[in-house]
Write a protein that holds these residues in place. Structure first.
Motif, PDB file in Angstrom:
ATOM      1  N   VAL A 110     -37.964  91.811  69.944  1.00  0.00           N
ATOM      2  CA  VAL A 110     -38.838  90.634  70.051  1.00  0.00           C
ATOM      3  C   VAL A 110     -40.061  90.978  70.904  1.00  0.00           C
ATOM      4  N   ALA A 111     -39.836  91.682  72.021  1.00  0.00           N
ATOM      5  CA  ALA A 111     -40.946  92.064  72.901  1.00  0.00           C
ATOM      6  C   ALA A 111     -41.936  92.972  72.186  1.00  0.00           C
ATOM      7  N   ASP A 112     -41.446  93.790  71.241  1.00  0.00           N
ATOM      8  CA  ASP A 112     -42.313  94.696  70.476  1.00  0.00           C
ATOM      9  C   ASP A 112     -42.879  94.040  69.226  1.00  0.00           C
ATOM     10  N   ASP A 113     -42.596  92.741  69.031  1.00  0.00           N
ATOM     11  CA  ASP A 113     -43.075  91.998  67.855  1.00  0.00           C
ATOM     12  C   ASP A 113     -42.530  92.570  66.554  1.00  0.00           C
ATOM     13  N   VAL A 114     -41.315  93.081  66.597  1.00  0.00           N
ATOM     14  CA  VAL A 114     -40.663  93.582  65.389  1.00  0.00           C
ATOM     15  C   VAL A 114     -39.818  92.485  64.743  1.00  0.00           C
ATOM     16  N   VAL A 115     -39.149  91.674  65.562  1.00  0.00           N
ATOM     17  CA  VAL A 115     -38.375  90.544  65.051  1.00  0.00           C
ATOM     18  C   VAL A 115     -38.772  89.291  65.799  1.00  0.00           C
TER      19      VAL A 115
ATOM     20  N   VAL B  73     -26.150  93.621  71.183  1.00  0.00           N
ATOM     21  CA  VAL B  73     -27.083  93.179  70.149  1.00  0.00           C
ATOM     22  C   VAL B  73     -28.210  92.356  70.771  1.00  0.00           C
ATOM     23  N   ARG B  74     -27.859  91.457  71.681  1.00  0.00           N
ATOM     24  CA  ARG B  74     -28.899  90.632  72.328  1.00  0.00           C
ATOM     25  C   ARG B  74     -29.887  91.489  73.092  1.00  0.00           C
ATOM     26  N   ARG B  75     -29.396  92.540  73.747  1.00  0.00           N
ATOM     27  CA  ARG B  75     -30.292  93.420  74.500  1.00  0.00           C
ATOM     28  C   ARG B  75     -31.282  94.106  73.564  1.00  0.00           C
ATOM     29  N   HIS B  76     -30.799  94.587  72.441  1.00  0.00           N
ATOM     30  CA  HIS B  76     -31.696  95.244  71.487  1.00  0.00           C
ATOM     31  C   HIS B  76     -32.646  94.238  70.848  1.00  0.00           C
ATOM     32  N   LEU B  77     -32.161  93.048  70.558  1.00  0.00           N
ATOM     33  CA  LEU B  77     -33.033  92.020  69.983  1.00  0.00           C
ATOM     34  C   LEU B  77     -34.136  91.624  70.953  1.00  0.00           C
ATOM     35  N   ASP B  78     -33.814  91.527  72.233  1.00  0.00           N
ATOM     36  CA  ASP B  78     -34.837  91.197  73.232  1.00  0.00           C
ATOM     37  C   ASP B  78     -35.951  92.243  73.206  1.00  0.00           C
ATOM     38  N   ALA B  79     -35.569  93.513  73.086  1.00  0.00           N
ATOM     39  CA  ALA B  79     -36.575  94.581  73.045  1.00  0.00           C
ATOM     40  C   ALA B  79     -37.391  94.504  71.758  1.00  0.00           C
TER      41      ALA B  79
ATOM     42  N   PRO C  16     -28.378  74.067  63.901  1.00  0.00           N
ATOM     43  CA  PRO C  16     -28.296  75.323  63.138  1.00  0.00           C
ATOM     44  C   PRO C  16     -28.325  76.531  64.072  1.00  0.00           C
ATOM     45  N   ALA C  17     -27.592  77.569  63.688  1.00  0.00           N
ATOM     46  CA  ALA C  17     -27.560  78.782  64.498  1.00  0.00           C
ATOM     47  C   ALA C  17     -28.930  79.448  64.510  1.00  0.00           C
ATOM     48  N   LYS C  18     -29.256  80.108  65.610  1.00  0.00           N
ATOM     49  CA  LYS C  18     -30.503  80.863  65.686  1.00  0.00           C
ATOM     50  C   LYS C  18     -30.332  82.177  64.946  1.00  0.00           C
ATOM     51  N   VAL C  19     -31.312  82.519  64.114  1.00  0.00           N
ATOM     52  CA  VAL C  19     -31.297  83.790  63.411  1.00  0.00           C
ATOM     53  C   VAL C  19     -32.526  84.600  63.808  1.00  0.00           C
ATOM     54  N   PHE C  20     -32.467  85.887  63.568  1.00  0.00           N
ATOM     55  CA  PHE C  20     -33.578  86.785  63.880  1.00  0.00           C
ATOM     56  C   PHE C  20     -34.074  87.392  62.580  1.00  0.00           C
ATOM     57  N   ALA C  21     -35.382  87.282  62.358  1.00  0.00           N
ATOM     58  CA  ALA C  21     -36.005  87.778  61.134  1.00  0.00           C
ATOM     59  C   ALA C  21     -37.108  88.770  61.499  1.00  0.00           C
ATOM     60  N   LEU C  22     -37.422  89.670  60.570  1.00  0.00           N
ATOM     61  CA  LEU C  22     -38.517  90.609  60.802  1.00  0.00           C
ATOM     62  C   LEU C  22     -39.851  89.883  60.787  1.00  0.00           C
ATOM     63  N   THR C  23     -40.745  90.278  61.666  1.00  0.00           N
ATOM     64  CA  THR C  23     -42.120  89.797  61.643  1.00  0.00           C
ATOM     65  C   THR C  23     -42.914  90.613  60.622  1.00  0.00           C
ATOM     66  N   ASP C  24     -44.156  90.220  60.386  1.00  0.00           N
ATOM     67  CA  ASP C  24     -45.025  91.025  59.523  1.00  0.00           C
ATOM     68  C   ASP C  24     -45.167  92.443  60.078  1.00  0.00           C
ATOM     69  N   CYS C  25     -45.298  92.546  61.412  1.00  0.00           N
ATOM     70  CA  CYS C  25     -45.410  93.877  62.022  1.00  0.00           C
ATOM     71  C   CYS C  25     -44.131  94.674  61.804  1.00  0.00           C
ATOM     72  N   GLY C  26     -42.997  93.994  61.886  1.00  0.00           N
ATOM     73  CA  GLY C  26     -41.727  94.666  61.653  1.00  0.00           C
ATOM     74  C   GLY C  26     -41.613  95.183  60.235  1.00  0.00           C
TER      75      GLY C  26
ATOM     76  N   ARG D  25     -32.906 104.049  70.979  1.00  0.00           N
ATOM     77  CA  ARG D  25     -33.847 103.884  69.877  1.00  0.00           C
ATOM     78  C   ARG D  25     -33.114 103.879  68.543  1.00  0.00           C
ATOM     79  N   SER D  26     -32.124 104.770  68.418  1.00  0.00           N
ATOM     80  CA  SER D  26     -31.366 104.849  67.176  1.00  0.00           C
ATOM     81  C   SER D  26     -30.626 103.543  66.902  1.00  0.00           C
ATOM     82  N   THR D  27     -29.989 102.994  67.930  1.00  0.00           N
ATOM     83  CA  THR D  27     -29.258 101.733  67.746  1.00  0.00           C
ATOM     84  C   THR D  27     -30.225 100.590  67.447  1.00  0.00           C
ATOM     85  N   ARG D  28     -31.364 100.605  68.120  1.00  0.00           N
ATOM     86  CA  ARG D  28     -32.372  99.559  67.879  1.00  0.00           C
ATOM     87  C   ARG D  28     -32.870  99.613  66.433  1.00  0.00           C
ATOM     88  N   ASN D  29     -33.047 100.833  65.931  1.00  0.00           N
ATOM     89  CA  ASN D  29     -33.448 100.992  64.532  1.00  0.00           C
ATOM     90  C   ASN D  29     -32.393 100.425  63.597  1.00  0.00           C
ATOM     91  N   ARG D  30     -31.122 100.666  63.921  1.00  0.00           N
ATOM     92  CA  ARG D  30     -30.030 100.137  63.093  1.00  0.00           C
ATOM     93  C   ARG D  30     -30.048  98.615  63.077  1.00  0.00           C
TER      94      ARG D  30
END
Length: 261
Positions: free
Chosen positions: A66-71, A58-64, A87-97, A26-31
């Motif tokens: 994304v599943a939680d609708d945070v990014v 990083v991909r493992r945390h991003l998958d989680a 273009p490279a794929k980027v990850f951005a925060l959602t409104d919920c995030g 959880r701590s790493t995911r928060n980071r």
């Protein structure tokens, strides 16, 4: 959606190692989420480099996340000349995030602004009342910004403004604009009033005006979080015409608060 970093109890009877591992995850995911908030939409390589993690982790945390609708994943927005390839794929925060990072008074603020508009009679008069409030609000905030900017050498004023904005929770950075543009970009990776600004773009317009006034030059708003971009981006041209108190309201009117793309 659970807030980023919200604690979860380990299953009853789980060994201590399990609970410790869960907290570490959880701590790493928060980071990871916080890094996206602070730096804007990021690639897996960006996050791995900033956080000292492997790209697989990083991909493992991003998958989680994304599943939680945070990014959410999206194609990287390119300003200026495009290079070859996709273009490279980027990850951005959602409104919920973003909501997880303290935006709890949006509804109250939007209702107050609607009341101001209606109390002024609605229509053009109501819009002018909202503009007057937006300018007064940012002017009060800008007292500290002006002190920081005025104390900095001319070449470092955009950076000084970014630091002052960060102290107010905007997670701002300053950097050289990508070629062929000549100038700097002021990037705000977080906006405490983004959801309200979706309904009242006057907040973005007043902010852009005050940036022009503080820096003493024409500025151009390229993108805003309120309009679906990952970062609020303001372009400060090099050697642009200087503005005065009489004309700074018009110095950035062409794109303030709107995504011109």
């Amino acid at each position: 959606m659970k807030n980023v970093g919200e604690a979860q109890e380990a299953p009853i009877g789980a060994p201590q190692e399990f609970a410790t591992g869960e907290r570490s995850e959880r701590s790493t995911r928060n980071r990871v989420a916080r890094s996206i908030l602070d730096h804007g939409p990021s690639t897996v390589a960006d996050l791995a480099g900033r956080l000292g993690l492997t790209q697989a982790a990083v991909r493992r945390h991003l998958d989680a996340l994304v599943a939680d609708d945070v990014v959410q994943p999206r194609e990287q927005r390119v300003y200026g000349a495009r290079t070859r390839g996709r273009p490279a794929k980027v990850f951005a925060l959602t409104d919920c995030g973003r909501d997880a990072f303290d935006q709890s008074y949006d509804k109250l603020a939007a209702e107050a602004l609607r009341w101001i508009r209606q109390s002024a009679g609605g229509g053009a008069a109501g819009d002018e009342a909202v503009v007057a409030f937006a300018r007064a609000r940012i002017a009060a905030q800008a007292v500290a910004y002006r002190a920081a900017v005025d104390a900095a050498p001319p070449a470092e004023r955009t950076q000084a403004l970014a630091k002052a904005l960060s102290a107010d929770g905007y997670a701002a950075t300053a950097r050289s604009a990508p070629l062929p543009q000549q100038g700097e970009q002021l990037c705000q990776h977080h906006c405490p009033v983004a959801h309200v600004a979706e309904q009242f773009p006057q907040l973005c317009e007043a902010e852009t005006e005050i940036f022009s006034q503080l820096l003493g030059t024409h500025v151009q708003r390229l993108a805003t979080i309120a309009h679906g971009d990952g970062v609020c981006t303001t372009f400060i041209p090099k050697n642009a015409p200087k503005t005065t108190p009489e004309n700074h309201h018009n110095a950035s009117a062409s794109t303030a608060g709107r995504n011109p793309a």
